[in-house]
Design a protein around this motif. Structure first.
Motif, short mmCIF file in Angstrom:
data_model
loop_
_atom_site.label_atom_id
_atom_site.label_comp_id
_atom_site.label_asym_id
_atom_site.label_seq_id
_atom_site.Cartn_x
_atom_site.Cartn_y
_atom_site.Cartn_z
N VAL A 132 0.85 -1.19 0.00
CA VAL A 132 0.00 0.00 0.00
C VAL A 132 0.89 1.23 0.00
O VAL A 132 1.66 1.44 0.93
N LYS A 133 0.81 2.02 -1.08
CA LYS A 133 1.54 3.31 -1.10
C LYS A 133 0.60 4.36 -0.53
O LYS A 133 -0.48 4.62 -1.08
N PHE A 134 1.02 4.96 0.57
CA PHE A 134 0.22 5.98 1.25
C PHE A 134 0.87 7.33 0.95
O PHE A 134 1.89 7.70 1.54
N GLY A 135 0.31 8.03 -0.04
CA GLY A 135 0.89 9.29 -0.48
C GLY A 135 0.64 10.42 0.52
O GLY A 135 -0.35 10.39 1.26
N GLY A 136 1.54 11.40 0.50
CA GLY A 136 1.39 12.54 1.41
C GLY A 136 0.06 13.27 1.20
O GLY A 136 -0.54 13.77 2.17
N ASN A 137 -0.40 13.29 -0.05
CA ASN A 137 -1.68 13.97 -0.33
C ASN A 137 -2.88 13.18 0.16
O ASN A 137 -3.98 13.71 0.24
N LYS A 139 9.36 14.72 -10.17
CA LYS A 139 10.33 14.37 -9.12
C LYS A 139 11.03 15.61 -8.61
O LYS A 139 11.34 16.52 -9.37
N ARG A 140 11.33 15.60 -7.30
CA ARG A 140 11.93 16.77 -6.67
C ARG A 140 13.42 16.86 -6.99
O ARG A 140 14.17 15.90 -6.75
N VAL A 141 13.85 17.99 -7.49
CA VAL A 141 15.28 18.23 -7.67
C VAL A 141 15.87 18.29 -6.26
O VAL A 141 15.42 19.06 -5.42
N ASN A 147 11.21 8.73 -5.26
CA ASN A 147 9.78 9.02 -5.36
C ASN A 147 9.01 7.87 -4.69
O ASN A 147 9.33 6.69 -4.90
N GLY A 148 8.00 8.21 -3.91
CA GLY A 148 7.26 7.19 -3.15
C GLY A 148 6.59 6.15 -4.04
O GLY A 148 6.56 4.96 -3.70
N ASP A 149 6.06 6.58 -5.17
CA ASP A 149 5.42 5.63 -6.09
C ASP A 149 6.46 4.66 -6.66
O ASP A 149 6.22 3.45 -6.73
C1 X2W Z 1 9.58 12.62 -3.14
C2 X2W Z 1 9.49 11.69 -1.95
C3 X2W Z 1 8.21 11.80 -1.20
C4 X2W Z 1 7.00 11.38 -2.01
C5 X2W Z 1 9.70 14.09 -2.68
O1 X2W Z 1 10.80 14.56 -2.45
O2 X2W Z 1 8.64 14.73 -2.52
C6 X2W Z 1 10.94 12.64 -5.15
O3 X2W Z 1 10.18 13.38 -5.76
P1 X2W Z 1 4.37 11.81 -2.07
O4 X2W Z 1 3.57 12.35 -0.95
O5 X2W Z 1 4.05 10.37 -2.35
O6 X2W Z 1 4.35 12.65 -3.30
N1 X2W Z 1 10.71 12.23 -3.90
C7 X2W Z 1 12.18 12.12 -5.81
O7 X2W Z 1 7.05 10.67 -3.00
O8 X2W Z 1 5.84 11.85 -1.48
#
Ligand code: X2W
Length: 288
Positions: free
Chosen positions: A35-40, A92-94, A188-190
């Motif tokens: 289960v991927k629990f996203g921040g949103n 993806k976050r830089v 990235n969480g996904d």
């Molecule tokens: C994500 C990791 C957290 C994440 C970030 O830095 O935001 C990258 O983008 P959500 O809530 O599932 O979007 N990492 C590389 O994936 O959070």
């Protein structure tokens, strides 16, 4: 009297729901569900408690849940407080050196422990780890433009099996070790959830987010989609933006042997139970 009648009716409805769930309970007994629990998808404490109760219930009925979480909005909040600017490229976050330190603190610390605590509060036994623990997820740089963003290249999922075989619910923060000494990668969480589900050959991957599913060109949520349809809809630009990493993850996970992937709105009450244990299901299910 009226009150009593309503209570009885409620109880009858509850018993019926449980009875109707039997074939699903049988189907998923012993199954591994990532289960991927996203921040949103994470709401207030009450929503967090409800998510935790669903996970504990899954465990109670014989499913092996593995939670992989995100926390993008929580990372944003801390970066803003610290005055560190942040931008996203292709979802993806830089991530520079200062950012990766904040990412690890927020994901492995704050967010991971909040989920662990919520599950334990519901009577489950959660243990929080990150991709660094037992070298669960070893990464290399995804793209030089993104800095310390990792792409998993080596998965060691035995630690997850050891945990769930001992009755423990693993809760994984998407932070990972690199191939070289002392490297830390933001994943990235996904992507992390897909890689873990693939390596475990999970029965199901549920991607909990804040949208109701994958929409077609008319804006209607598709309940069943094949990988071919996903590819076509992506080429046509119908699947775009933040949905792309999710559908890419889904295709990759299916390729690696995961039986089905569902993208669903984690803010729905009892989203996981709705998807696994009812006729109705929820969101968009992707399978061959
Ligand atoms: C994500 C990791 C957290 C994440 C970030 O830095 O935001 C990258 O983008 P959500 O809530 O599932 O979007 N990492 C590389 O994936 O959070």
């Amino acid at each position: 009297m009226k009150q009593q009648t309503r209570t009885m009716q409620d109880s009858i409805a509850t018993a019926k729901t449980l009875s109707e769930a039997l074939p699903y309970l049988q189907r998923y007994s012993g199954a591994v569900v990532v289960v991927k629990f996203g921040g949103n998808a994470m709401g207030d404490d009450e929503a967090m408690a409800e998510f935790a109760r669903d996970i504990v219930l899954m465990r109670q009925v014989g499913v092996n849940p593995v939670v992989v979480h995100g926390g993008g909005p929580m990372i944003n909040e801390m970066l803003t407080k610290l005055g560190i600017k942040s931008e996203f490229v292709r979802g993806k976050r830089v991530t520079d050196k200062a950012t990766v330190e904040v990412v690890e603190m927020i994901l492995s610390g704050l967010v991971n422990k909040r989920i662990v605590q919520a599950i334990n509060d519901q009577g489950g036994r959660a243990v929080g780890i990150s991709g660094k623990d037992d070298d669960l997820m070893v990464c290399e740089a995804d793209d030089p433009e993104l800095g310390f963003v990792g792409r998993p290249v080596e998965m060691n999922v035995q630690v997850l099996r050891d945990l769930y075989n001992a009755g423990i619910i693993p809760v994984v923060a998407p932070v990972a070790t690199g191939m070289a000494d002392n490297e830390t990668f933001n994943v990235n969480g996904d992507t992390a959830a897909g890689a873990i589900a693939g390596a475990l050959q999970a029965d199901r991957l549920l991607l909990l987010t804040d949208v109701s599913g994958v929409k077609n060109a008319e804006g209607v949520v598709m309940t069943q989609i094949t990988p071919e349809e996903i590819r076509q809809m992506t080429a046509d630009g119908v699947i775009a933006g933040g949905m792309i990493p999710k559908t890419e993850t889904a295709l990759m996970a299916l390729d690696q042997g995961v039986r089905a992937v569902t993208i669903l709105d984690g803010r729905l009450p009892n989203a996981c139970l709705l998807e696994l244990f009812t006729d109705h299901g929820a969101g968009s299910q992707i399978r061959s």
